[in-house]
Structure formats: structure tokens, C-alpha cells
Design an enzyme around this catalytic site. Sequence first.
Site, PDB file in Angstrom:
ATOM      1  N   LYS A 129     105.704  18.335  54.586  1.00  0.00           N
ATOM      2  CA  LYS A 129     104.587  18.954  53.855  1.00  0.00           C
ATOM      3  C   LYS A 129     104.710  18.570  52.396  1.00  0.00           C
ATOM      4  CE  LYS A 129     101.053  21.691  54.610  1.00  0.00           C
ATOM      5  NZ  LYS A 129     100.197  21.811  55.801  1.00  0.00           N
ATOM      6  N   ASP A 169      95.330  19.464  53.361  1.00  0.00           N
ATOM      7  CA  ASP A 169      95.553  20.900  53.572  1.00  0.00           C
ATOM      8  C   ASP A 169      94.644  21.590  52.554  1.00  0.00           C
ATOM      9  OD1 ASP A 169      97.449  23.002  54.982  1.00  0.00           O
ATOM     10  OD2 ASP A 169      97.565  23.561  52.880  1.00  0.00           O
TER      11      ASP A 169
HETATM   12  P1  NDP Z   1      90.485  24.931  52.199  1.00  0.00           P
HETATM   13  O1  NDP Z   1      90.995  24.684  50.844  1.00  0.00           O
HETATM   14  O2  NDP Z   1      89.439  24.063  52.783  1.00  0.00           O
HETATM   15  O3  NDP Z   1      89.954  26.447  52.308  1.00  0.00           O
HETATM   16  C1  NDP Z   1      90.755  27.547  52.003  1.00  0.00           C
HETATM   17  C2  NDP Z   1      89.886  28.796  52.024  1.00  0.00           C
HETATM   18  O4  NDP Z   1      90.720  29.959  51.866  1.00  0.00           O
HETATM   19  C3  NDP Z   1      88.894  28.826  50.886  1.00  0.00           C
HETATM   20  O5  NDP Z   1      87.727  29.482  51.327  1.00  0.00           O
HETATM   21  C4  NDP Z   1      89.637  29.649  49.837  1.00  0.00           C
HETATM   22  O6  NDP Z   1      88.806  30.285  48.871  1.00  0.00           O
HETATM   23  C5  NDP Z   1      90.300  30.684  50.700  1.00  0.00           C
HETATM   24  N1  NDP Z   1      91.448  31.262  49.993  1.00  0.00           N
HETATM   25  C6  NDP Z   1      92.454  30.601  49.375  1.00  0.00           C
HETATM   26  N2  NDP Z   1      93.325  31.459  48.815  1.00  0.00           N
HETATM   27  C7  NDP Z   1      92.851  32.689  49.090  1.00  0.00           C
HETATM   28  C8  NDP Z   1      93.295  34.002  48.778  1.00  0.00           C
HETATM   29  N3  NDP Z   1      94.412  34.206  48.072  1.00  0.00           N
HETATM   30  N4  NDP Z   1      92.562  35.052  49.246  1.00  0.00           N
HETATM   31  C9  NDP Z   1      91.425  34.853  49.963  1.00  0.00           C
HETATM   32  N5  NDP Z   1      90.960  33.623  50.278  1.00  0.00           N
HETATM   33  C10 NDP Z   1      91.650  32.575  49.845  1.00  0.00           C
HETATM   34  O7  NDP Z   1      91.782  24.964  53.144  1.00  0.00           O
HETATM   35  P2  NDP Z   1      91.896  24.795  54.715  1.00  0.00           P
HETATM   36  O8  NDP Z   1      90.735  25.436  55.386  1.00  0.00           O
HETATM   37  O9  NDP Z   1      92.223  23.389  55.000  1.00  0.00           O
HETATM   38  O10 NDP Z   1      93.230  25.636  54.993  1.00  0.00           O
HETATM   39  C11 NDP Z   1      93.226  27.038  55.212  1.00  0.00           C
HETATM   40  C12 NDP Z   1      94.530  27.456  55.865  1.00  0.00           C
HETATM   41  O11 NDP Z   1      94.685  26.747  57.099  1.00  0.00           O
HETATM   42  C13 NDP Z   1      95.794  27.154  55.061  1.00  0.00           C
HETATM   43  O12 NDP Z   1      96.754  28.145  55.335  1.00  0.00           O
HETATM   44  C14 NDP Z   1      96.254  25.817  55.636  1.00  0.00           C
HETATM   45  O13 NDP Z   1      97.635  25.602  55.448  1.00  0.00           O
HETATM   46  C15 NDP Z   1      95.925  26.034  57.099  1.00  0.00           C
HETATM   47  N6  NDP Z   1      95.815  24.823  57.903  1.00  0.00           N
HETATM   48  C16 NDP Z   1      94.925  23.828  57.566  1.00  0.00           C
HETATM   49  C17 NDP Z   1      94.811  22.712  58.368  1.00  0.00           C
HETATM   50  C18 NDP Z   1      93.777  21.663  58.138  1.00  0.00           C
HETATM   51  O14 NDP Z   1      93.635  20.785  58.982  1.00  0.00           O
HETATM   52  N7  NDP Z   1      93.015  21.704  57.043  1.00  0.00           N
HETATM   53  C19 NDP Z   1      95.703  22.508  59.532  1.00  0.00           C
HETATM   54  C20 NDP Z   1      96.536  23.646  59.840  1.00  0.00           C
HETATM   55  C21 NDP Z   1      96.592  24.723  59.022  1.00  0.00           C
HETATM   56  P3  NDP Z   1      88.701  29.717  47.364  1.00  0.00           P
HETATM   57  O15 NDP Z   1      87.700  28.609  47.443  1.00  0.00           O
HETATM   58  O16 NDP Z   1      88.253  30.873  46.559  1.00  0.00           O
HETATM   59  O17 NDP Z   1      90.073  29.244  46.972  1.00  0.00           O
END
Ligand code: NDP
Length: 447
Positions: A129, A169
Site C-alpha cells: 500500500k 485508493d
Molecule cells: P474516494 O476518495 O473515491 O471516496 C471516499 C469517500 O469517503 C468520499 O465520499 C469521501 O468524502 C468520504 N470520506 C472520506 N473521509 C471521510 C470521513 N472522515 N467521514 C466521512 N466520509 C469520508 O475513495 P474510495 O471510494 O476509492 O475508497 C473508499 C474506501 O474504500 C477506503 O477505505 C478505501 O481504502 C476502500 N477501498 C477502495 C478500493 C478501490 O478500489 N477504490 C478497493 C478496496 C477498498 P470527501 O469527498 O468529503 O472526502
Amino acid sequence: MTQASDYINAVAATVKQRDPNQPEFQEAVGNFLKTITPVFEKHPEYIKANLLARLTEPERALQFQVPWQDDSGKMQVNRGFRVQFNSAIGPYKGGLRFHPSVNLSIIKFLGFEQTFKNSLTGLPIGGGKGGSDFNPKGKSDAEIMRFCQSFMLELSKYIGPDMDVPAGDMGVGGREIGYLYGMYKRLKGSQNGILTGKGLTYGGSLARTEATGYGLLYYTSAMLKENGKELAGKKIVVSGAGNVAIYAIQKAQELGATVITASDSNGYVVDPNGIDVPKLQQIKEVQRGRMKDYAAIVPTAEYHEGSVWDADLQYDIALPCATQNEIDGKRAAGIIKAGAFAVAEGANMPSNPEAIAAYQDAGVLYGPAKAANAGGVAVSALEMGQNSRRNSDSFATVDGELKDIMETLFANSVAAADEYGVSGDYLAGANIAGFSKVAEAMMAQGW
Ligand code: NDP
């Protein structure tokens, strides 16, 4: 106390003493160690080989400086990380996260989890990572590009198609992967197996964008089926509005459920009619806007400040898809009170240990992140295969493989839990199944 539990307690104490300032890493290791004793009771040779000491320490942890120039001409400096956790079953594989909260503890927790997640997919990929404390929010495209180029200038020294293959991510989507790949190509020539999540015009795989969200729903469907239930007609609460959340919502609604929420770090929307996915995509993927902007264009959606997990709602299934530790014991009690009978994690480690204990005490079906969100990395591995073969598969082929992988992964977790006397505990099952393959590979490759 058995020899196995003594050994595991000693490893836990060493991790605590070595890295007292890494709470997320401690939490991930702690959750894992709690479930793994039966394997060490059956395999005392793993104690002699001291497998846990080797698995709780990254094989390599790199930290580097990322200098870049902002649009006003000022020089900025961020921290870059790449943690190459374990390569027993294949090249290091895992995403890059750009978020101001990123530090070594967060990257280590993610890399540790990734090792077992990747093993569970059944594909030959090790765990890694990386990322940076760079905040992409509010930056211009030119700033993002200069940052990505500087980040890759350093990262390119440590990665390779058979060595370490990063992906996206949080904060790293198609735009960032494009800039990172462009820089890698200038430095080392065209090798599209170096990154996954690439654009479709230069070696990306169809269905990679959708894979984590879709995979989460394939996993959830399998978990429900095992328990005599189905998704159709259920009401679902989703947190997040990023890559994982958007495609989880899309697939859930395609399978007949209604997703009534989506959120960002400022607030959440509730729409009893179901989230409008094309409008959500327009706001998040095209305009890079906020949930507030979504509520402004969807008349049935109501916007509220704060966390969706503090909202007073009634629903059947919770799919946390935002970030780590978004659900503590109190919020888990709220989820149970809301009537939820299942929680499946799209985000990595969204539930803290008290929340997990609350689900388990209440008999809520619990699909842990390392199994439930493995679809993204699984399709990344399929993308690597397509790059090696120098051709590409259709959406239907990749999506079909993803579904098979998620169903097999769930079945393997169930079988491992049954074999070790913890039937119905999908967290223990996933840890045991993921660990067993890595352990066997480590033993086979010598000390
Ligand atoms: P993105 O950056 O596309 O989206 C993240 C989302 O979560 C945004 O809507 C963001 O809002 C919100 N968010 C972030 N921090 C907080 C917080 N403290 N409280 C509330 N909402 C929050 O990321 P991903 O969708 O790619 O990833 C989301 C999760 O999934 C992570 O944990 C990641 O590690 C996991 N994951 C992702 C994979 C992938 O293929 N993308 C694969 C496996 C796991 P804002 O815009 O306000 O920051």
C-alpha cells in the site's frame, strides 16, 4: 493458556511496544490476532518459523519527499509512502491513497490487511500500500499533474510489473493514475503492467472502476443467500460517495434493493426513493462537487450535516464505504436499533473493535472489509493478466470472473470458519483462509 495463545500474545506485545504511535496499525493487527489462535494450535510448526513476527513487519517501508510547485509558484513538500508488506504469494499489490490524514500507521494497516485480502482472491498477488498526505481537494488539474509526476519520479525506483504494482485508493482515481503512468512511461518506457486502474485507451480493464462496489454486492448477496435471505426489496444505508460507494449503490439497486443514503465528510443525503446514480456520478465524477450539490438537483433528497451513522433511520443493511473507523460502538448500536440484520464493509476497517463486537453480540451478519471489498484488487489482478497477454477482455467476461471470485472467496471463508470451529464468523473465516495460503507459501520458500 496454550502454546499458541502464549505465542500470539507475545507477538501482540512486541507490535505494541515497537510501534506505540501507530493506532490504526495496532488495531488491524489486533483484530487479526484475535481470530487466528486455532490455526497455530493446529500448526505448531508455524510458531517455530515465527511466521507472525514476519507477517506483522513490512518487508520494506519507504518514505520519501514529494516536492511540487503550486499554481501561485510556491514550492510545496508532501510525504510519500510505499509499504511493501508481504510478497510470499506474488508481487506487492495495493493502492495509493492521497489524503491529508495519510501517515505510516495508516499505510501499514492498509498494507497488512491487503496481504490477506489479496490471498483471499485466489490470485497470485502479495500485499502492499502507499500514498501521500497530499490533499487533492480543491487543487487544479495542473497541480494534481505536477504532484503525481513528482511522486512517480521517486516511486518509480521501487516498483515494477513483477515487483510491485500500485493502483488507486481514496483520492486516486483515473485522472491521477493517468498522470502517474505518463510519468512512469517517460522514465522507464512503456510497461503498462506497472499500474492498474488505467484508462481504457492505454491498458486499463473494463469493469475495474465498478469492481470494488460490484464485488461488495456480490459478496453481500452470497452472505445473505447463505442465511436464507436476499437483497431484493431491502432498504440499504451506504456511507461515502466515492468510487466504492457509487458502484455499490448502482449494483444494489440493480439487484432490487433501495439505497436511501450517500455521504461525504461534510454531510449526507437521504432519499426514500433511492439514490439517483447518474446524478450522483455527474456531481462526484464530472463536477467533483459535494453531496450538498447533489441535494440541490434532486428534489426528493434531503441534505443533513454530520455522519449518516448518527441519523435516525430504519433500514435492513449497512454498507460503510467511506473510510476507516467511521463506526464506533455507539454508532454500531444505532445500526442495530435501525433494524439492520447485515453489515458488509466496502471501506477498509470502517468498524472499530467495539463496533465489530456489537454486531457479533447482536447476531448481525458481518462481512469484513478484507473479504467484502476484495473485488477491486481482484480485477486489478485480472488487469495485470490482460496487460501480460497484451489484449483485453469484455466487460461481461471481467464482471463474470469478479462474481465467481467473490462467491468463491465467501465460500472459502465459510469453509475455513467451519474447519476451525467458528462457524458463522466470517471475520475469523476470512482471516484464517487468507492467512493459511500466505503461511503455506512462506513455509515452502524456506527460512
Ligand atoms: P474516494 O476518495 O473515491 O471516496 C471516499 C469517500 O469517503 C468520499 O465520499 C469521501 O468524502 C468520504 N470520506 C472520506 N473521509 C471521510 C470521513 N472522515 N467521514 C466521512 N466520509 C469520508 O475513495 P474510495 O471510494 O476509492 O475508497 C473508499 C474506501 O474504500 C477506503 O477505505 C478505501 O481504502 C476502500 N477501498 C477502495 C478500493 C478501490 O478500489 N477504490 C478497493 C478496496 C477498498 P470527501 O469527498 O468529503 O472526502
